[in-house]
Design a protein around this motif. Structure first.
Motif, PDB file in Angstrom:
ATOM      1  N   TYR A  41      32.772  40.128  48.254  1.00 17.15           N
ATOM      2  CA  TYR A  41      34.116  39.547  48.152  1.00 17.15           C
ATOM      3  C   TYR A  41      34.309  38.471  49.215  1.00 17.15           C
ATOM      4  N   TRP A  42      33.809  38.717  50.426  1.00 23.96           N
ATOM      5  CA  TRP A  42      33.886  37.697  51.477  1.00 23.96           C
ATOM      6  C   TRP A  42      33.096  36.455  51.076  1.00 23.96           C
ATOM      7  N   VAL A  43      31.918  36.660  50.491  1.00 24.35           N
ATOM      8  CA  VAL A  43      31.131  35.513  50.001  1.00 24.35           C
ATOM      9  C   VAL A  43      31.912  34.772  48.925  1.00 24.35           C
ATOM     10  N   TYR A  44      32.566  35.515  48.035  1.00 24.61           N
ATOM     11  CA  TYR A  44      33.361  34.893  46.971  1.00 24.61           C
ATOM     12  C   TYR A  44      34.489  34.050  47.558  1.00 24.61           C
ATOM     13  N   LEU A  45      35.170  34.591  48.574  1.00 25.94           N
ATOM     14  CA  LEU A  45      36.248  33.836  49.209  1.00 25.94           C
ATOM     15  C   LEU A  45      35.723  32.589  49.927  1.00 25.94           C
ATOM     16  N   VAL A  80      40.205  43.320  30.410  1.00 25.68           N
ATOM     17  CA  VAL A  80      41.236  43.621  31.409  1.00 25.68           C
ATOM     18  C   VAL A  80      40.980  42.843  32.691  1.00 25.68           C
ATOM     19  N   VAL A  81      39.718  42.741  33.097  1.00 22.16           N
ATOM     20  CA  VAL A  81      39.381  41.963  34.298  1.00 22.16           C
ATOM     21  C   VAL A  81      39.816  40.510  34.130  1.00 22.16           C
ATOM     22  N   ILE A  82      39.559  39.943  32.964  1.00 21.68           N
ATOM     23  CA  ILE A  82      39.952  38.562  32.700  1.00 21.68           C
ATOM     24  C   ILE A  82      41.466  38.418  32.665  1.00 21.68           C
ATOM     25  N   LYS A  83      42.112  39.320  31.923  1.00 24.44           N
ATOM     26  CA  LYS A  83      43.560  39.236  31.765  1.00 24.44           C
ATOM     27  C   LYS A  83      44.289  39.381  33.089  1.00 24.44           C
ATOM     28  N   ARG A  84      43.862  40.327  33.913  1.00 22.91           N
ATOM     29  CA  ARG A  84      44.552  40.591  35.175  1.00 22.91           C
ATOM     30  C   ARG A  84      43.964  39.836  36.354  1.00 22.91           C
ATOM     31  N   GLN A  85      42.944  39.024  36.073  1.00 23.51           N
ATOM     32  CA  GLN A  85      42.312  38.205  37.116  1.00 23.51           C
ATOM     33  C   GLN A  85      41.864  39.064  38.310  1.00 23.51           C
ATOM     34  N   LEU A  86      41.254  40.189  37.977  1.00 28.35           N
ATOM     35  CA  LEU A  86      40.851  41.126  39.026  1.00 28.35           C
ATOM     36  C   LEU A  86      39.695  40.623  39.874  1.00 28.35           C
ATOM     37  N   VAL A  87      39.002  39.595  39.388  1.00 29.03           N
ATOM     38  CA  VAL A  87      37.879  39.060  40.154  1.00 29.03           C
ATOM     39  C   VAL A  87      38.335  38.528  41.508  1.00 29.03           C
ATOM     40  N   ASN A  88      39.624  38.259  41.639  1.00 26.11           N
ATOM     41  CA  ASN A  88      40.169  37.750  42.901  1.00 26.11           C
ATOM     42  C   ASN A  88      40.550  38.860  43.876  1.00 26.11           C
TER      43      ASN A  88
END
Length: 443
Positions: A191-195, A300-308
């Motif tokens: 997640y830190w790498v993603y940010l 659900v991941v796409i809809k709720r933008q959980l990747v963030n």
């Protein structure tokens, strides 16, 4: 999580407080009889209790408990209860139930679920949880620690810097309770790498450097795999070489885990479903349902933008760890159950337009949940029913029969058993106290 508005477990249960409170209360009341269960032993439960006996000093260095690869966090927890004179089937069940209640509540906060009582009640009637509430194993407590760590890390990344200490502490405790806690470490790092993706991968040269480092690390891991397998029990059990030499085994692993996901979605284990539907058909049905579960997760991941969110990365790593695990056991998915149930009900309640499908699914899930609780209650309240239906090991059943007879005799000098030669009766006589309520006879 994210900027989305609060939601209900939607379309299926509107936020009517009286209905929600009633449903939640019924679920809890139906679970309470399990507080009076006999000590339910299975293979892993026996292992945890034997490790505790080793820590006490009742087993020596030559025993299998001394060399068991299970982390010692949960046995130390059991030992603390024992020293406080609180270790019993009642305390084990109570702690497991409270652990899932709190873990579900934390996820309800993270996902901003408005109708949290219904959401939590659905998780409490999940067959995988109903089965494990009464077992002396680490999974329910680990689920609480796992969700607590995710909650604390989420707070930390929202610039509440003082959360770093409790987040690290919860992560370390999770690791000490179950090795699978490593998913927290890897997930938070990713997640830190993603940010930091723009800073880390924004230039072509940097991207090439990172790609080179990954290739080198992967090659080193593969070349040293035999040595790593000898030193790390978890890696050894993965049997990664099998996937290299027999690529078809990859599909076999995926199939058993799709089957596990299917069990969670339908809310009935294969062992029960196969008694009413042809075993082969049950197997294919659960695998197909597991594939549908993966599709629902994706939507659900796409809809709720959980990747963030940190939760997405941690849950994803945990799920990947499950998918490379070569053994079939749905209980390893326990930390994911709250997310999986949320995703299914969110999808059917919000993303799917068919009203009939929504309510039929809710009815089937709830029906199987209540049947599972009723079955567990019967095991808890009736020794007769317990002897006929708990487990498939005739030897274990005989041990319970002897133990129950010993309880009925109520002699001032009960028999003493040797943990080396009769571990099951030793553990039952030591940790399964006399029932607090009279047991009924259920045939």
């Amino acid at each position: 999580m994210g900027a989305t508005k609060p939601i209900t477990v939607n379309g299926l249960f509107k936020n009517k407080s009286l209905v929600s409170i009633t449903f939640f209360t019924i679920v809890i009341l139906l679970l309470l009889p399990n507080l009076f269960t006999p000590l339910r032993l299975n293979t892993d439960g026996i292992r945890y209790l034997k490790i505790m006996e080793y820590l006490i000093g009742n087993l020596n260095q030559n025993s299998d408990a001394a060399h068991d690869f299970f982390p010692h966090g949960y046995p130390w927890f059991l030992l603390a209860l024992n020293r406080l004179h609180l270790l019993s089937p009642l305390s084990i069940t109570f702690i497991n139930i409270v652990s899932i209640l709190l873990a579900s509540y934390l996820l309800a906060i993270l996902l901003k679920i408005e109708n949290s009582l219904v959401f939590i009640a659905l998780i409490m009637i999940s067959a995988i949880n109903v089965k494990q509430f009464t077992l002396p194993i680490a999974d329910e407590l680990f689920t609480l620690l796992f969700l607590t760590s995710i909650y604390l890390w989420t707070s930390f990344f929202k610039k509440h810097w003082f959360y770093i200490v409790p987040a690290l502490a919860a992560t370390l405790v999770s690791l000490y309770v179950r090795t699978a806690g490593i998913a927290l470490v890897i997930g938070i790092l990713l997640y830190w790498v993603y940010l930091s993706k723009n800073r880390l991968f924004g230039r072509k040269k940097l991207l090439l450097v990172w790609l080179g480092c990954f290739i080198i690390a992967f090659a080193a891991f593969v070349s040293q795999l035999p040595l790593i397998e000898k030193r790390v029990a978890y890696i050894n059990q993965l049997n990664l070489g099998m996937m290299v030499h027999h690529p078809a085994s990859i599909f076999e692993r995926l199939a058993i885990h799709f089957k596990e996901l299917g069990e969670i979605m339908i809310n009935i284990p294969y062992s029960k479903l196969s008694t009413v539907i042809n075993p082969a058909m049950s197997n294919y049905l659960l695998i197909a349902t597991g594939l549908l579960m993966c599709f629902i997760l994706y939507k659900v991941v796409i809809k709720r933008q959980l990747v963030n969110t940190p939760a997405f990365w941690v849950f994803t790593i945990y799920l990947l760890m499950i998918f490379i695990w070569p053994f079939y056991d749905a209980r390893f998915l326990t930390p994911l159950v709250p997310l999986l149930i949320y995703s299914v009900f969110y999808y059917f309640g919000t993303l799917l337009k068919s009203v009939h499908v929504k309510y039929w699914y809710a009815f089937i899930f709830t029906l199987f949940g209540f049947l599972g609780i009723a079955y567990s209650d019967a095991l808890s309240l009736s020794n007769t029913f317990f002897l006929k239906h708990y487990g498939t090991d005739a030897t274990l059943t005989d041990k319970y029969r002897i133990h129950f007879n010993n309880q009925l005799k109520n002699t001032p000098n009960p028999p003493h058993y040797n943990i080396y030669t009769d571990e099951v009766l030793f553990l039952l006589e030591k940790y399964d106290g006399k029932p607090l309520i009279p047991k009924v006879s259920i045939n």
